[in-house]
Structures are given as structure tokens and as C-alpha cells.
Design a protein around this motif. Structure first.
Motif, PDB file in Angstrom:
ATOM      1  N   VAL A  63      -3.908  -2.267   2.463  1.00 24.71           N
ATOM      2  CA  VAL A  63      -2.736  -1.942   1.655  1.00 24.71           C
ATOM      3  C   VAL A  63      -1.803  -1.065   2.499  1.00 24.71           C
ATOM      4  CG1 VAL A  63      -1.885  -0.838  -0.439  1.00 24.71           C
ATOM      5  CG2 VAL A  63      -4.049  -2.093  -0.494  1.00 24.71           C
ATOM      6  N   VAL A  64      -0.648  -1.619   2.861  1.00 23.07           N
ATOM      7  CA  VAL A  64       0.282  -0.888   3.721  1.00 23.07           C
ATOM      8  C   VAL A  64       1.382  -0.196   2.926  1.00 23.07           C
ATOM      9  CG1 VAL A  64      -0.144  -2.303   5.744  1.00 23.07           C
ATOM     10  CG2 VAL A  64       1.640  -2.977   4.132  1.00 23.07           C
ATOM     11  N   GLY A  65       1.390  -0.373   1.610  1.00 25.21           N
ATOM     12  CA  GLY A  65       2.403   0.288   0.789  1.00 25.21           C
ATOM     13  C   GLY A  65       2.694  -0.511  -0.459  1.00 25.21           C
ATOM     14  N   ASP A  66       3.846  -0.246  -1.049  1.00 21.21           N
ATOM     15  CA  ASP A  66       4.286  -0.927  -2.259  1.00 21.21           C
ATOM     16  C   ASP A  66       5.541  -1.730  -1.965  1.00 21.21           C
ATOM     17  OD1 ASP A  66       2.244   0.341  -3.679  1.00 21.21           O
ATOM     18  OD2 ASP A  66       3.534   2.075  -4.124  1.00 21.21           O
ATOM     19  N   ARG A 238      10.117 -12.426   3.549  1.00 22.95           N
ATOM     20  CA  ARG A 238      10.541 -11.078   3.960  1.00 22.95           C
ATOM     21  C   ARG A 238      10.385 -10.146   2.766  1.00 22.95           C
ATOM     22  NH1 ARG A 238      14.477 -14.401   5.996  1.00 22.95           N
ATOM     23  NH2 ARG A 238      15.785 -14.069   4.175  1.00 22.95           N
ATOM     24  N   GLN A 239       9.886  -8.947   3.019  1.00 24.62           N
ATOM     25  CA  GLN A 239       9.815  -7.972   1.942  1.00 24.62           C
ATOM     26  C   GLN A 239       9.841  -6.556   2.494  1.00 24.62           C
ATOM     27  OE1 GLN A 239       6.038  -7.470  -0.257  1.00 24.62           O
ATOM     28  NE2 GLN A 239       5.208  -9.142   0.993  1.00 24.62           N
ATOM     29  N   TYR A 240      10.524  -5.699   1.744  1.00 26.41           N
ATOM     30  CA  TYR A 240      10.545  -4.281   2.080  1.00 26.41           C
ATOM     31  C   TYR A 240       9.321  -3.617   1.485  1.00 26.41           C
ATOM     32  CZ  TYR A 240      15.419  -4.846   3.480  1.00 26.41           C
ATOM     33  OH  TYR A 240      16.577  -5.241   4.108  1.00 26.41           O
ATOM     34  N   VAL A 241       8.710  -2.758   2.259  1.00 21.95           N
ATOM     35  CA  VAL A 241       7.505  -2.061   1.827  1.00 21.95           C
ATOM     36  C   VAL A 241       7.666  -0.579   2.127  1.00 21.95           C
ATOM     37  CG1 VAL A 241       5.021  -1.777   2.211  1.00 21.95           C
ATOM     38  CG2 VAL A 241       6.027  -4.066   2.192  1.00 21.95           C
ATOM     39  N   VAL A 242       7.360   0.249   1.152  1.00 21.73           N
ATOM     40  CA  VAL A 242       7.373   1.697   1.365  1.00 21.73           C
ATOM     41  C   VAL A 242       5.926   2.170   1.458  1.00 21.73           C
ATOM     42  CG1 VAL A 242       7.588   2.080  -1.132  1.00 21.73           C
ATOM     43  CG2 VAL A 242       8.085   3.941   0.459  1.00 21.73           C
ATOM     44  N   THR A 243       5.617   2.860   2.536  1.00 24.81           N
ATOM     45  CA  THR A 243       4.271   3.373   2.762  1.00 24.81           C
ATOM     46  C   THR A 243       4.210   4.828   2.318  1.00 24.81           C
ATOM     47  OG1 THR A 243       3.982   1.909   4.661  1.00 24.81           O
ATOM     48  CG2 THR A 243       2.468   3.764   4.478  1.00 24.81           C
ATOM     49  N   ARG A 244       3.322   5.096   1.382  1.00 21.36           N
ATOM     50  CA  ARG A 244       3.131   6.452   0.889  1.00 21.36           C
ATOM     51  C   ARG A 244       1.732   6.917   1.293  1.00 21.36           C
ATOM     52  NH1 ARG A 244       5.852   3.853  -3.387  1.00 21.36           N
ATOM     53  NH2 ARG A 244       7.909   4.744  -3.820  1.00 21.36           N
ATOM     54  N   ALA A 245       1.682   8.019   1.990  1.00 20.05           N
ATOM     55  CA  ALA A 245       0.399   8.516   2.475  1.00 20.05           C
ATOM     56  C   ALA A 245      -0.399   9.162   1.351  1.00 20.05           C
ATOM     57  CB  ALA A 245       0.625   9.531   3.594  1.00 20.05           C
ATOM     58  N   THR A 246      -1.710   9.051   1.455  1.00 19.24           N
ATOM     59  CA  THR A 246      -2.582   9.800   0.562  1.00 19.24           C
ATOM     60  C   THR A 246      -2.595  11.264   1.005  1.00 19.24           C
ATOM     61  OG1 THR A 246      -4.538   9.428   1.928  1.00 19.24           O
ATOM     62  CG2 THR A 246      -4.013   7.753   0.264  1.00 19.24           C
ATOM     63  N   ASP A 247      -3.195  12.129   0.180  1.00 22.92           N
ATOM     64  CA  ASP A 247      -3.278  13.542   0.546  1.00 22.92           C
ATOM     65  C   ASP A 247      -4.043  13.718   1.858  1.00 22.92           C
ATOM     66  OD1 ASP A 247      -1.875  14.202  -1.715  1.00 22.92           O
ATOM     67  OD2 ASP A 247      -3.643  14.737  -2.896  1.00 22.92           O
ATOM     68  N   ALA A 248      -5.126  12.961   2.020  1.00 20.42           N
ATOM     69  CA  ALA A 248      -5.915  13.075   3.248  1.00 20.42           C
ATOM     70  C   ALA A 248      -5.114  12.610   4.458  1.00 20.42           C
ATOM     71  CB  ALA A 248      -7.201  12.263   3.116  1.00 20.42           C
ATOM     72  N   GLU A 249      -4.352  11.521   4.306  1.00 17.87           N
ATOM     73  CA  GLU A 249      -3.537  11.028   5.414  1.00 17.87           C
ATOM     74  C   GLU A 249      -2.422  12.002   5.759  1.00 17.87           C
ATOM     75  OE1 GLU A 249      -4.165   6.248   4.496  1.00 17.87           O
ATOM     76  OE2 GLU A 249      -2.452   7.342   3.676  1.00 17.87           O
TER      77      GLU A 249
END
Length: 260
Positions: A63-66, A238-249
Motif C-alpha cells: 500500500v503506497v497511499g490513497d 494514471r492515478q495520483y496517490v498521496v502517501t501518508r506515513a504511519t507514526d512509526a515511519e
């Protein structure tokens, strides 16, 4: 009326339901059939509740994001066929992908000219014993990838990465990180099965658009992308993806950023 299921019989009970004698059990064990499994009663479900049975299935991978609809965007790096990925973007995104790939059970081999940027990840994951190892440029050994031990090779080798000794193969994907558009980038993008583009200059966006066949809205958007947003492109999608880090990341890698 009810829908019922029962475990398959192992041959340990007779048709009448009587148990096998002790002598028969010893005979089965000697012939290599193994121990008898547990016996459970039948499981029943009223037919009106059958529609409640479901097994949600989605894409298999990292999972690279939403995406724009808020659904998880999954990058399938563990494949039975060679798979090349090019990311024109920041180190932060490449490291998040590497961490998440390792979390899925893949081994990650990082080929880099800046090992100091990757060593905190190695230490956090147990000193290279838990799926991530760092190598100098040109020193990545054969990885022995297989269906049971898939491999992701991350090439963090600067603007002009040399041809790698370890290339994509069945169960071994290669992600090449380019901080900017370089003279070798068009060739790498044409050869790749998947291309990710983060914020670039208008001139770079125009060149990427020419190589990838992007429409004008994407060309105008690429120079304005926020940190952590990637346009992932294939031949058909094609799609835009936003990557949100977890607290650990975030604790390990910091906040999302395009520049390092």
C-alpha cells in the motif's frame, strides 16, 4: 433450512461413525499417514444469513497511499514476471516503499551511493537481518529470488545510474530512484512497467509528458504537486496517490518531503 459445511473425512472413522481400533491407529502411523486431526461438529448457518458471508479481496502488494477516491493504492512488487519501476521523486517515498515491501515479507536490497541515508532503516530493522540490506553501487550480489522469498531491489544511484548487475527477474522487481529528470531518464521510463512522478519543474514536466504521453492537465499539475503526492503511470492508467506515513515511519524517516 440451513447451509452447512463439515470438514473432510480423513478416513479415520468408518462409515458407521465408529472409531478406528488402537491396532488400526498404529497401522496408520506406521504407514506414514500421520496423526489423526481434531473432530469438530458441523457448522450451520441459517440460509437468510448466507449473504452476510463475505471475504473481501483486493490487490495484492504494498500500500503506497490513497488514490483520489480515498481508496488504498497498492503497488504489486512481488510478481512472477520481471517488473521495473522508475520513481522520479524524493528519497522519502522510496524509503517508505522499501519499508512496506519488507513488511510484506519481501527482501529488500538497496544499491546506493549514500549508504548513510539508509543505515538508520537497517539499524531499526535489526541490522540487516530482517529483510533489508544496503550495498555499494555495483556490488549487489545475486539475490536468489523465488516465490517464497521475493525481492525488491532499490537503485538509489543518482542522476545517471549505471546498468545494474542485478536486474529484474521473476519474483525480483527493481525500483530505480531518480531525484530529477536526467539524460538517461527517458530510456528508463520507456523500459519501465510503472513510472512514478513527483513534483518537477515545468520543463521537466513537458519532457515527461512527451515520453509518457500525458495530457495537458497532468503537465500543468506536476510542477505543483505537494510533498508526498505521486502521479503513478502505466501504459493504460494514471492515478495520483498521496502517501501518508504511519507514526512509526514518521519517527524513523520524518515527514513527507520531495527534497533531501
Amino acid at each position: 433450512m440451513a447451509v452447512s459445511t463439515s470438514p473432510a473425512s480423513s478416513g479415520a472413522t468408518a462409515a458407521s461413525g465408529s472409531t478406528v481400533s488402537a491396532a488400526g491407529l498404529k497401522g496408520r502411523l506406521r504407514t506414514g499417514f500421520g496423526l489423526l486431526g481434531p473432530r469438530h461438529p458441523r457448522h450451520t448457518l441459517p440460509v437468510e444469513q448466507a449473504d452476510a458471508l463475505s471475504l473481501p479481496l483486493g490487490d495484492d502488494g504494498v500500500v503506497v497511499g490513497d488514490n483520489a477516491e480515498g481508496q488504498p493504492a497498492v503497488l504489486g512488487v512481488n510478481r512472477p514476471t520481471p517488473y521495473d519501476i522508475v520513481l522520479i521523486g524524493g528519497l522519502w517515498t522510496a524509503q517508505v516503499i522499501a519499508l512496506r515491501a519488507a513488511a510484506t515479507g519481501a527482501r529488500v536490497a538497496v544499491e546506493t551511493g549514500r549508504p548513510q541515508a539508509w543505515m538508520p532503516m537497517v539499524h531499526a530493522m535489526g541490522g540487516g537481518q530482517n529483510g533489508l540490506a544496503v550495498y555499494d553501487v555495483g556490488r549487489v550480489p545475486p539475490q536468489g529470488a523465488s516465490a517464497g522469498t521475493p525481492v525488491l531491489v532499490v537503485r538509489d544511484c543518482g542522476m545517471r545510474p549505471p546498468r545494474g548487475r542485478v536486474v529484474s527477474a521473476p519474483w525480483q522487481s527493481v525500483l530505480t530512484l531518480l531525484p530529477y529528470l536526467s539524460p538517461v531518464a527517458p530510456r528508463l521510463m520507456r523500459q519501465a512497467r510503472l513510472v512514478g512522478v513527483q513534483r518537477v519543474s515545468p520543463d521537466e514536466a513537458a519532457e515527461i509528458g512527451r515520453v509518457m504521453g500525458l495530457p495537458r492537465p497532468e503537465l500543468e499539475t506536476l510542477p505543483t504537486l505537494p510533498d508526498g503526492v505521486t502521479l503513478w503511470c502505466t501504459e493504460r492508467d494514471r492515478q495520483y496517490v498521496v502517501t501518508r506515513a504511519t507514526d512509526a515511519e514518521t519517527g524513523l524517516l520524518g515527514v513527507a518531503r520531495r527534497m533531501d
